[in-house]
Design an enzyme around this catalytic site. Structure first.
Site, PDB file in Angstrom:
ATOM      1  N   LYS A  25     -20.453   3.155  67.190  1.00 11.29           N
ATOM      2  CA  LYS A  25     -19.834   1.825  67.057  1.00 11.29           C
ATOM      3  C   LYS A  25     -18.572   1.700  67.888  1.00 11.29           C
ATOM      4  O   LYS A  25     -18.292   0.637  68.430  1.00 11.29           O
ATOM      5  CB  LYS A  25     -19.501   1.531  65.586  1.00 11.29           C
ATOM      6  CG  LYS A  25     -20.719   1.175  64.758  1.00 11.29           C
ATOM      7  CD  LYS A  25     -20.285   0.487  63.473  1.00 11.29           C
ATOM      8  CE  LYS A  25     -21.477   0.029  62.651  1.00 11.29           C
ATOM      9  NZ  LYS A  25     -21.070  -0.536  61.353  1.00 11.29           N
ATOM     10  N   LYS A  36     -32.953   2.134  66.826  1.00 13.13           N
ATOM     11  CA  LYS A  36     -33.307   1.686  65.478  1.00 13.13           C
ATOM     12  C   LYS A  36     -33.172   0.164  65.356  1.00 13.13           C
ATOM     13  O   LYS A  36     -32.371  -0.451  66.071  1.00 13.13           O
ATOM     14  CB  LYS A  36     -32.477   2.416  64.410  1.00 13.13           C
ATOM     15  CG  LYS A  36     -31.037   2.020  64.336  1.00 13.13           C
ATOM     16  CD  LYS A  36     -30.355   2.577  63.077  1.00 13.13           C
ATOM     17  CE  LYS A  36     -28.934   2.041  63.047  1.00 13.13           C
ATOM     18  NZ  LYS A  36     -28.158   2.323  61.884  1.00 13.13           N
ATOM     19  N   LYS A  80     -28.946  -4.832  62.707  1.00 11.11           N
ATOM     20  CA  LYS A  80     -28.365  -6.173  62.616  1.00 11.11           C
ATOM     21  C   LYS A  80     -27.597  -6.516  63.874  1.00 11.11           C
ATOM     22  O   LYS A  80     -27.389  -7.683  64.182  1.00 11.11           O
ATOM     23  CB  LYS A  80     -27.350  -6.223  61.463  1.00 11.11           C
ATOM     24  CG  LYS A  80     -27.954  -6.172  60.086  1.00 11.11           C
ATOM     25  CD  LYS A  80     -26.856  -5.941  59.037  1.00 11.11           C
ATOM     26  CE  LYS A  80     -27.446  -5.807  57.658  1.00 11.11           C
ATOM     27  NZ  LYS A  80     -26.492  -5.302  56.676  1.00 11.11           N
TER      28      LYS A  80
HETATM   29  P1  AMP Z   1     -26.658  -1.495  56.821  1.00 14.26           P
HETATM   30  O1  AMP Z   1     -27.421  -2.649  57.338  1.00 14.26           O
HETATM   31  O2  AMP Z   1     -26.143  -0.608  57.912  1.00 14.26           O
HETATM   32  O3  AMP Z   1     -25.656  -1.829  55.762  1.00 14.26           O
HETATM   33  O4  AMP Z   1     -27.753  -0.595  56.103  1.00 14.26           O
HETATM   34  C1  AMP Z   1     -28.194  -0.802  54.786  1.00 14.26           C
HETATM   35  C2  AMP Z   1     -29.276   0.176  54.416  1.00 14.26           C
HETATM   36  O5  AMP Z   1     -30.430  -0.033  55.230  1.00 14.26           O
HETATM   37  C3  AMP Z   1     -28.903   1.643  54.582  1.00 14.26           C
HETATM   38  O6  AMP Z   1     -29.476   2.403  53.542  1.00 14.26           O
HETATM   39  C4  AMP Z   1     -29.532   2.012  55.893  1.00 14.26           C
HETATM   40  O7  AMP Z   1     -29.828   3.393  55.974  1.00 14.26           O
HETATM   41  C5  AMP Z   1     -30.807   1.178  55.862  1.00 14.26           C
HETATM   42  N1  AMP Z   1     -31.260   0.881  57.215  1.00 14.26           N
HETATM   43  C6  AMP Z   1     -30.593   0.166  58.161  1.00 14.26           C
HETATM   44  N2  AMP Z   1     -31.310   0.078  59.296  1.00 14.26           N
HETATM   45  C7  AMP Z   1     -32.471   0.759  59.066  1.00 14.26           C
HETATM   46  C8  AMP Z   1     -33.638   1.032  59.850  1.00 14.26           C
HETATM   47  N3  AMP Z   1     -33.757   0.581  61.102  1.00 14.26           N
HETATM   48  N4  AMP Z   1     -34.635   1.760  59.278  1.00 14.26           N
HETATM   49  C9  AMP Z   1     -34.538   2.213  58.005  1.00 14.26           C
HETATM   50  N5  AMP Z   1     -33.459   1.983  57.217  1.00 14.26           N
HETATM   51  C10 AMP Z   1     -32.436   1.273  57.735  1.00 14.26           C
END
Ligand code: AMP
Ligand code: TRP
Length: 345
Positions: A115, A207, A210
């Protein structure tokens, strides 16, 4: 012997639109744990502001994420559902953990490196110390298990390092106070099954995220049937038909990702999917995947809209959850202040 009550904690940031990776890697896996464990599911708004959030967007995203939790099947009677900033003990314990964690530990975090990149000088201090706050989220409740996607594994290792150093640094004090030498637990990451790492639909080596500038790279939880179908049909693939065994997916990240998504949505193993679709081209597989995705996601999007029609009710859920979370958090902080040696505790 561990004396910890089995307890689950997880959190998601209310920043940007929720996508299929969040759903399959996290939210969907939160639901069945409610049958067997005490669960606490948090909307981590204080983590979200480690990068700039427009206040109105943050407010809206917090309600939307809560609606997604409810629509996916989290039950606010059975589980504690709340937003982090309503339980101020998170910030208090994070400060103490900032004084336990070492600069070197945080410097090694790949999420920070990704980041911040070469621009670390202009990042917020909060983005750097983000993992201390995450450790505080988990350890305030002495959570024993944390369901997350693969990308969070390193943060959970750091949480264990912080717990171990705290237990060790304050070992004599814990003894003096008659508290357990293992004051904080060694929390286990719960990362298993398919879909712990969903990849971008445009690039099978990145991956799904968002923050990807391309909207076509991800399926949002609120996409309508037509958008979901279009994104899957346009997803990058190669020209070969699907193999009939998992080994044949090697070196084909885009194909593997679509099979992974199918497997997760259909509750099948990748082997089972390939047994059904081995030898089939993407011209057939993609429409089947699109139908499955629409069938699974459309009811959730509908329910989200229904919950969002009554914002007062969502706020009530968060307030009630925060009240219940605070009881546990306050108890931990009463002890932690004493352990550290603060006067008045
Ligand atoms: P975040 O959007 O970073 O707050 O992520 C929220 C949750 O979604 C966390 O448990 C991440 O590990 C999971 N997560 C985010 N992106 C992915 C992805 N591409 N594949 C699987 N899990 C994800
Ligand atoms: N860092 C997590 C993410 O980006 C979100 C998070 C914050 C979290 N606190 C947590 C996840 C505690 C699990 C437990 O996905």
């Amino acid at each position: 012997m561990s004396s910890f009550v089995p307890r689950i904690f997880s959190g998601i940031q209310p920043s940007g639109d929720l996508h299929l990776g969040n759903y399959l890697g996290a939210i969907r896996r939160f639901v069945p744990l409610q049958q067997s464990h005490d669960c606490i599911y948090c909307v981590v708004d204080m983590h979200a502001i480690t990068v700039w959030q427009d206040p109105a967007d943050l407010h809206r995203s917090t309600l939307e994420l809560t609606a997604a939790y409810l629509a996916a099947g989290l039950d606010p009677k059975r589980s504690i559902i709340f937003n982090q900033s309503q339980v101020i003990e998170h910030a208090e314990l994070a400060w103490i953990f900032n004084c336990v964690a070492r600069m070197g530990w945080l410097n090694r975090m790949t999420q920070w490196k990704d980041k911040a990149g070469k621009n670390s000088e202009v990042q917020s201090v909060g983005l750097f110390s983000y993992p201390s706050l995450m450790a505080a989220d988990i350890l305030l409740y002495k959570a024993t298990g944390v369901p997350v996607g693969e990308d969070q594994k390193q943060h959970l290792e750091l949480t264990r390092d912080i717990a171990a150093k705290f237990n060790n640094d304050f070992g004599p004090r814990l003894k003096e106070l008659g508290l357990d030498a293992d004051y904080f637990p060694m929390t286990e990451p719960l990362i298993s099954g398919p879909a712990t790492r969903i990849m971008s639909l445009r690039d099978g080596t990145k991956k799904m995220s968002k923050s990807d500038p391309s909207d076509m790279s991800r399926i949002a939880l609120t996409d309508d049937a037509e958008t979901i179908t279009r994104k899957i049909k346009k997803a990058k693939t190669d020209a070969e038909p699907l193999p009939s065994e998992v080994a044949g997916l090697k070196g084909r990240p885009e194909a593997e990702n679509l099979v992974d998504i199918y497997a997760a949505l259909a509750d099948m193993s990748k082997d089972q999917v390939l047994r059904e679709f081995g030898g089939v081209g993407f011209g057939t597989f993609k429409p089947a995947l699109a139908d499955l995705a629409v069938a699974q996601l459309a009811p959730i999007a509908d329910d989200m809209r229904r919950y969002l029609a009554d914002k007062g009710e969502i706020e009530r859920v968060l307030r009630d959850g925060a009240g219940r979370a605070r009881i546990i958090a306050a108890e931990t902080m009463r002890e932690v202040r004493k352990i550290v040696g603060f006067v008045g505790a």
